[in-house]
Scaffold this active site. Sequence first.
Site, PDB file in Angstrom:
ATOM      1  N   LYS A  31       4.592 -16.496  -0.878  1.00  0.00           N
ATOM      2  CA  LYS A  31       4.593 -16.439  -2.314  1.00  0.00           C
ATOM      3  C   LYS A  31       5.088 -17.669  -2.956  1.00  0.00           C
ATOM      4  O   LYS A  31       4.512 -18.098  -4.009  1.00  0.00           O
ATOM      5  CB  LYS A  31       5.187 -15.317  -2.665  1.00  0.00           C
ATOM      6  CG  LYS A  31       4.440 -13.915  -2.015  1.00  0.00           C
ATOM      7  CD  LYS A  31       2.959 -13.824  -2.667  1.00  0.00           C
ATOM      8  CE  LYS A  31       2.570 -12.369  -2.133  1.00  0.00           C
ATOM      9  NZ  LYS A  31       1.104 -12.334  -2.651  1.00  0.00           N
ATOM     10  N   VAL A  68      -8.801 -12.311   4.919  1.00  0.00           N
ATOM     11  CA  VAL A  68      -8.482 -13.508   4.278  1.00  0.00           C
ATOM     12  C   VAL A  68      -7.946 -14.455   4.955  1.00  0.00           C
ATOM     13  O   VAL A  68      -7.984 -15.645   4.743  1.00  0.00           O
ATOM     14  CB  VAL A  68      -7.761 -13.426   3.099  1.00  0.00           C
ATOM     15  CG1 VAL A  68      -8.446 -12.494   1.885  1.00  0.00           C
ATOM     16  CG2 VAL A  68      -6.343 -12.801   3.034  1.00  0.00           C
ATOM     17  N   TYR A 122       7.097 -13.563   3.923  1.00  0.00           N
ATOM     18  CA  TYR A 122       6.320 -13.187   2.637  1.00  0.00           C
ATOM     19  C   TYR A 122       6.919 -13.915   1.482  1.00  0.00           C
ATOM     20  O   TYR A 122       6.187 -14.497   0.701  1.00  0.00           O
ATOM     21  CB  TYR A 122       6.768 -11.634   2.623  1.00  0.00           C
ATOM     22  CG  TYR A 122       5.937 -11.004   1.334  1.00  0.00           C
ATOM     23  CD1 TYR A 122       4.518 -10.517   1.044  1.00  0.00           C
ATOM     24  CD2 TYR A 122       6.914 -10.641   0.215  1.00  0.00           C
ATOM     25  CE1 TYR A 122       4.250 -10.346  -0.028  1.00  0.00           C
ATOM     26  CE2 TYR A 122       6.327 -10.276  -1.097  1.00  0.00           C
ATOM     27  CZ  TYR A 122       4.824  -9.797  -0.935  1.00  0.00           C
ATOM     28  OH  TYR A 122       4.459  -9.388  -2.113  1.00  0.00           O
TER      29      TYR A 122
HETATM   30  P1  NAP Z   1      -1.622  -2.813  -1.547  1.00  0.00           P
HETATM   31  O1  NAP Z   1      -1.747  -1.499  -2.388  1.00  0.00           O
HETATM   32  O2  NAP Z   1      -0.849  -2.575  -0.134  1.00  0.00           O
HETATM   33  O3  NAP Z   1      -2.993  -3.478  -1.404  1.00  0.00           O
HETATM   34  C1  NAP Z   1      -3.070  -4.435  -0.445  1.00  0.00           C
HETATM   35  C2  NAP Z   1      -4.492  -5.053  -0.676  1.00  0.00           C
HETATM   36  O4  NAP Z   1      -4.853  -6.200   0.263  1.00  0.00           O
HETATM   37  C3  NAP Z   1      -5.707  -4.110   0.045  1.00  0.00           C
HETATM   38  O5  NAP Z   1      -6.802  -3.959  -0.756  1.00  0.00           O
HETATM   39  C4  NAP Z   1      -5.707  -4.545   1.340  1.00  0.00           C
HETATM   40  O6  NAP Z   1      -6.981  -4.167   1.830  1.00  0.00           O
HETATM   41  C5  NAP Z   1      -5.676  -5.982   0.876  1.00  0.00           C
HETATM   42  N1  NAP Z   1      -5.423  -6.749   2.216  1.00  0.00           N
HETATM   43  C6  NAP Z   1      -4.169  -6.686   2.912  1.00  0.00           C
HETATM   44  N2  NAP Z   1      -4.098  -7.609   4.265  1.00  0.00           N
HETATM   45  C7  NAP Z   1      -5.287  -8.243   4.128  1.00  0.00           C
HETATM   46  C8  NAP Z   1      -6.002  -9.027   4.810  1.00  0.00           C
HETATM   47  N3  NAP Z   1      -5.595  -9.711   5.852  1.00  0.00           N
HETATM   48  N4  NAP Z   1      -7.240  -9.735   4.429  1.00  0.00           N
HETATM   49  C9  NAP Z   1      -7.797  -9.055   3.306  1.00  0.00           C
HETATM   50  N5  NAP Z   1      -7.118  -8.086   2.523  1.00  0.00           N
HETATM   51  C10 NAP Z   1      -6.029  -7.880   2.896  1.00  0.00           C
HETATM   52  O7  NAP Z   1      -1.028  -3.945  -2.303  1.00  0.00           O
HETATM   53  P2  NAP Z   1      -0.431  -4.274  -3.889  1.00  0.00           P
HETATM   54  O8  NAP Z   1       1.022  -3.810  -3.971  1.00  0.00           O
HETATM   55  O9  NAP Z   1      -1.503  -3.906  -4.676  1.00  0.00           O
HETATM   56  O10 NAP Z   1      -0.570  -5.966  -3.888  1.00  0.00           O
HETATM   57  C11 NAP Z   1      -1.417  -6.603  -4.267  1.00  0.00           C
HETATM   58  C12 NAP Z   1      -0.919  -7.826  -4.567  1.00  0.00           C
HETATM   59  O11 NAP Z   1       0.279  -7.904  -5.231  1.00  0.00           O
HETATM   60  C13 NAP Z   1      -0.391  -8.553  -3.316  1.00  0.00           C
HETATM   61  O12 NAP Z   1      -0.522  -9.972  -3.046  1.00  0.00           O
HETATM   62  C14 NAP Z   1       1.254  -8.323  -3.142  1.00  0.00           C
HETATM   63  O13 NAP Z   1       2.012  -9.259  -2.230  1.00  0.00           O
HETATM   64  C15 NAP Z   1       1.349  -8.713  -4.709  1.00  0.00           C
HETATM   65  N6  NAP Z   1       2.685  -7.944  -4.975  1.00  0.00           N
HETATM   66  C16 NAP Z   1       2.913  -6.592  -5.045  1.00  0.00           C
HETATM   67  C17 NAP Z   1       4.280  -5.956  -5.330  1.00  0.00           C
HETATM   68  C18 NAP Z   1       4.613  -4.868  -5.529  1.00  0.00           C
HETATM   69  O14 NAP Z   1       5.512  -4.302  -5.671  1.00  0.00           O
HETATM   70  N7  NAP Z   1       3.520  -3.765  -4.976  1.00  0.00           N
HETATM   71  C19 NAP Z   1       5.407  -6.946  -5.815  1.00  0.00           C
HETATM   72  C20 NAP Z   1       4.903  -8.345  -6.059  1.00  0.00           C
HETATM   73  C21 NAP Z   1       3.771  -8.787  -5.399  1.00  0.00           C
HETATM   74  P3  NAP Z   1      -7.381  -2.961   2.848  1.00  0.00           P
HETATM   75  O15 NAP Z   1      -7.129  -1.773   1.453  1.00  0.00           O
HETATM   76  O16 NAP Z   1      -8.624  -2.974   3.265  1.00  0.00           O
HETATM   77  O17 NAP Z   1      -6.309  -2.701   3.770  1.00  0.00           O
END
Ligand code: NAP
Length: 249
Positions: free
Chosen positions: A159, A64, A155
């Site tokens: 955000k 992205v 980060y």
């Molecule tokens: P995750 O399980 O680590 O998955 C991350 C996703 O983003 C994967 O599909 C990954 O693709 C994709 N991604 C990472 N870097 C990328 C890049 N440079 N270009 C395109 N795609 C990329 O994360 P998640 O916990 O589900 O998080 C999803 C969203 O929620 C994120 O924006 C994160 O910051 C936010 N969030 C998460 C939490 C938490 O506690 N988990 C809390 C607050 C906010 P690949 O699989 O192909 O690597």
Amino acid sequence: MKFEGRIALVTGASRGIGKSTALKLASEGANVAVHYAKSADKAKAVCEQLRALGRNAISVQADVADRDAVNRMVTQVTGELGPIELLVNNAGDVGSVPFSELTPEHWDRIIAVNLTGSFNVLWAVKPGMIARRFGRIVNVASIAALAVRPDQMPYAAAKAGVISLTKSCCGALAPHNIRVNAVAPGAIATDMLGEVTPAFAEHLRSTTPLGRLGEPEEMANVIAFLLSEESSYMTGATVIASGGRILMP
Ligand code: NAP
């Protein structure tokens, strides 16, 4: 069904919150583009699950942070699935690093993925939504934007930028019948949490008033609400979905 026949693009849908969101939207009738960066096999497996629900689904790849790649990806989705009506800007990378080890290069990369990446996808999708006078966008932020996070400085700043991007786009796009909202998750049980130490994960759990981590499906429910007409008077909002954990350390 809330999204019967709608076309959705969910970024970062190979795993975690994005995968749960793709499944939720498809269960409500949407055809979904499952975006990934590196996990091609996982994205294809998600597509199989969506097709088993009777929906059209394609997997699409792009970093992205790479604007040209994002533009190509959006052109591919539009050509193969149809014009994008629902966008979930979910892809993200926490990139935790101790403050003492943070480099300018790491700052640039984490801002590029989490903030500029959200802008890149939104910017590529926006002209089609304006032309069709319909669009629903949810940006995935984080409560890190609101907290003190020395080990997640770029980060948290990115955000916070995503929350601001959501507000500005709300004003710019409302006249085109495009609503833009954000969700700010707390600590959710995904691979991303695996990046923090077990001690910090336990700290997150024990300082969450609900006493547990969130599940990705719980974030998908909030995102689906914001995309649906159940939230028809909401735009520019950031919904905090954190089990009560907001400004606690
Ligand atoms: P995750 O399980 O680590 O998955 C991350 C996703 O983003 C994967 O599909 C990954 O693709 C994709 N991604 C990472 N870097 C990328 C890049 N440079 N270009 C395109 N795609 C990329 O994360 P998640 O916990 O589900 O998080 C999803 C969203 O929620 C994120 O924006 C994160 O910051 C936010 N969030 C998460 C939490 C938490 O506690 N988990 C809390 C607050 C906010 P690949 O699989 O192909 O690597």
